[in-house]
Design a protein around this motif. Sequence first.
Motif, PDB file in Angstrom:
ATOM      1  N   MET A 252       0.833  -1.204   0.000  1.00 50.77           N
ATOM      2  CA  MET A 252       0.000   0.000   0.000  1.00 50.77           C
ATOM      3  C   MET A 252       0.870   1.257   0.000  1.00 50.77           C
ATOM      4  O   MET A 252       0.606   2.222  -0.728  1.00 50.77           O
ATOM      5  N   ILE A 253       1.926   1.246   0.834  1.00 54.66           N
ATOM      6  CA  ILE A 253       2.828   2.392   0.905  1.00 54.66           C
ATOM      7  C   ILE A 253       3.496   2.640  -0.445  1.00 54.66           C
ATOM      8  O   ILE A 253       3.555   3.776  -0.936  1.00 54.66           O
ATOM      9  N   SER A 254       3.991   1.576  -1.070  1.00 58.80           N
ATOM     10  CA  SER A 254       4.631   1.712  -2.381  1.00 58.80           C
ATOM     11  C   SER A 254       3.649   2.213  -3.429  1.00 58.80           C
ATOM     12  O   SER A 254       4.006   2.993  -4.311  1.00 58.80           O
ATOM     13  N   SER A 255       2.403   1.776  -3.330  1.00 53.09           N
ATOM     14  CA  SER A 255       1.381   2.207  -4.291  1.00 53.09           C
ATOM     15  C   SER A 255       1.051   3.687  -4.115  1.00 53.09           C
ATOM     16  O   SER A 255       0.881   4.419  -5.096  1.00 53.09           O
ATOM     17  N   ILE A 256       0.958   4.137  -2.860  1.00 48.45           N
ATOM     18  CA  ILE A 256       0.714   5.558  -2.602  1.00 48.45           C
ATOM     19  C   ILE A 256       1.875   6.389  -3.132  1.00 48.45           C
ATOM     20  O   ILE A 256       1.678   7.426  -3.781  1.00 48.45           O
ATOM     21  N   ASN A 257       3.097   5.913  -2.879  1.00 46.45           N
ATOM     22  CA  ASN A 257       4.276   6.631  -3.349  1.00 46.45           C
ATOM     23  C   ASN A 257       4.292   6.733  -4.876  1.00 46.45           C
ATOM     24  O   ASN A 257       4.498   7.814  -5.440  1.00 46.45           O
ATOM     25  N   LEU A 258       4.081   5.606  -5.550  1.00 45.14           N
ATOM     26  CA  LEU A 258       4.146   5.601  -7.008  1.00 45.14           C
ATOM     27  C   LEU A 258       3.001   6.393  -7.617  1.00 45.14           C
ATOM     28  O   LEU A 258       3.207   7.218  -8.522  1.00 45.14           O
ATOM     29  N   GLY A 259       1.785   6.166  -7.125  1.00 44.93           N
ATOM     30  CA  GLY A 259       0.631   6.866  -7.689  1.00 44.93           C
ATOM     31  C   GLY A 259       0.734   8.365  -7.542  1.00 44.93           C
ATOM     32  O   GLY A 259       0.417   9.117  -8.475  1.00 44.93           O
ATOM     33  N   SER A 260       1.210   8.838  -6.395  1.00 38.77           N
ATOM     34  CA  SER A 260       1.303  10.283  -6.171  1.00 38.77           C
ATOM     35  C   SER A 260       2.450  10.909  -6.945  1.00 38.77           C
ATOM     36  O   SER A 260       2.365  12.074  -7.358  1.00 38.77           O
ATOM     37  N   HIS A 261       3.533  10.168  -7.177  1.00 42.44           N
ATOM     38  CA  HIS A 261       4.683  10.745  -7.877  1.00 42.44           C
ATOM     39  C   HIS A 261       4.503  10.760  -9.391  1.00 42.44           C
ATOM     40  O   HIS A 261       4.980  11.684 -10.060  1.00 42.44           O
ATOM     41  N   LEU A 262       3.845   9.748  -9.940  1.00 42.92           N
ATOM     42  CA  LEU A 262       3.721   9.675 -11.401  1.00 42.92           C
ATOM     43  C   LEU A 262       2.973  10.866 -11.988  1.00 42.92           C
ATOM     44  O   LEU A 262       3.234  11.264 -13.123  1.00 42.92           O
ATOM     45  N   VAL A 263       2.051  11.437 -11.243  1.00 42.49           N
ATOM     46  CA  VAL A 263       1.256  12.547 -11.773  1.00 42.49           C
ATOM     47  C   VAL A 263       1.940  13.895 -11.571  1.00 42.49           C
ATOM     48  O   VAL A 263       1.397  14.928 -11.962  1.00 42.49           O
TER      49      VAL A 263
END
Length: 316
Positions: A252-263
């Motif tokens: 979940m932490i990695s997903s939040i990190n990736l999702g927020s950074h990609l945009v």
Amino acid sequence: VFTAAISTLGAGAVPTVALAAPLAMGAASRSRISAFLMAVIVGNGANAGNLSPISPVGVIANKILERIGLGGHAWEIYTKHLLAHIILSAIILLLLGGAGLWRERSSDATQAAALPWQRTHVLTLSLILCLIGAVLFLQAPVGLAALTAGVILTVLRTAKESEVLARMPWGVMIMVCGMSVLVSMLERTGGLDLFSAWIARFSTPATITPIVAFVSGIVSAYSSTSGVVLPAFLPMVPKLVQQMGGGDALAMISSINLGSHLVDVSPLSTLGAMCIAAAGPEVDRQTLFRHLMLWGLSMSVVGAVASYLLFGTRLL
């Protein structure tokens, strides 16, 4: 690679793009490379190293995780984040025509390389190198250091102040500040807390990674990743695990990190705004703004899919 390395060494994404965007966007203009492609690659490169344990954002994120009892995974989280950005950046580069650049030679770029250096070039490059050194090795605040460099260049009359001020993207700067204020108000009034209950209601341990990546991406497209999204979303992870009755907290932490950074190449985010500001005079900034806005929003979907494939299925 350059922006990822500088970001990893401790500068973080925002200072790195502040330093690299003028160089990269200028090189794109001379070589006839798409300003849109260059902005996306610069932003993704800087974001790839943004969760380094010695970068400001990495420090913020890891302190939050320690506070909620999920500390001790700093390098694992950084490595997964870096690898995910490398994979996605390679795909993006191919889809946006990057492979064709290896076969092209720009006569303008060759000509420009043969132009003699002038006093203004030497002074400007020297101060940029001093600025990079001050930020990386002396921990100087990038804003104050950049302002000092700008004052020196102005005193030495390397450019006309009126022309420089006229080219500043004041509208974009004011808009980014305004959006950050609005999202901060939403956070302080308890609006973001409602997301955890909403997310848990429609999620299972199998589907949580794409959902949190998508939601964090949508919010980050209009705000600051380090200032708003990570402080608001990372503390939700233990609550989500509890409310769903299970789940992989690190995924979940990695997903939040990736999702927020990609945009973050969205023009409403700091990185996108700086790339627009550094674009050459021949670039239509309104068109670039629109393309980056569409790109940022679309990355919320891409981030969700990538998070499920990379973290939900444990590929990384």
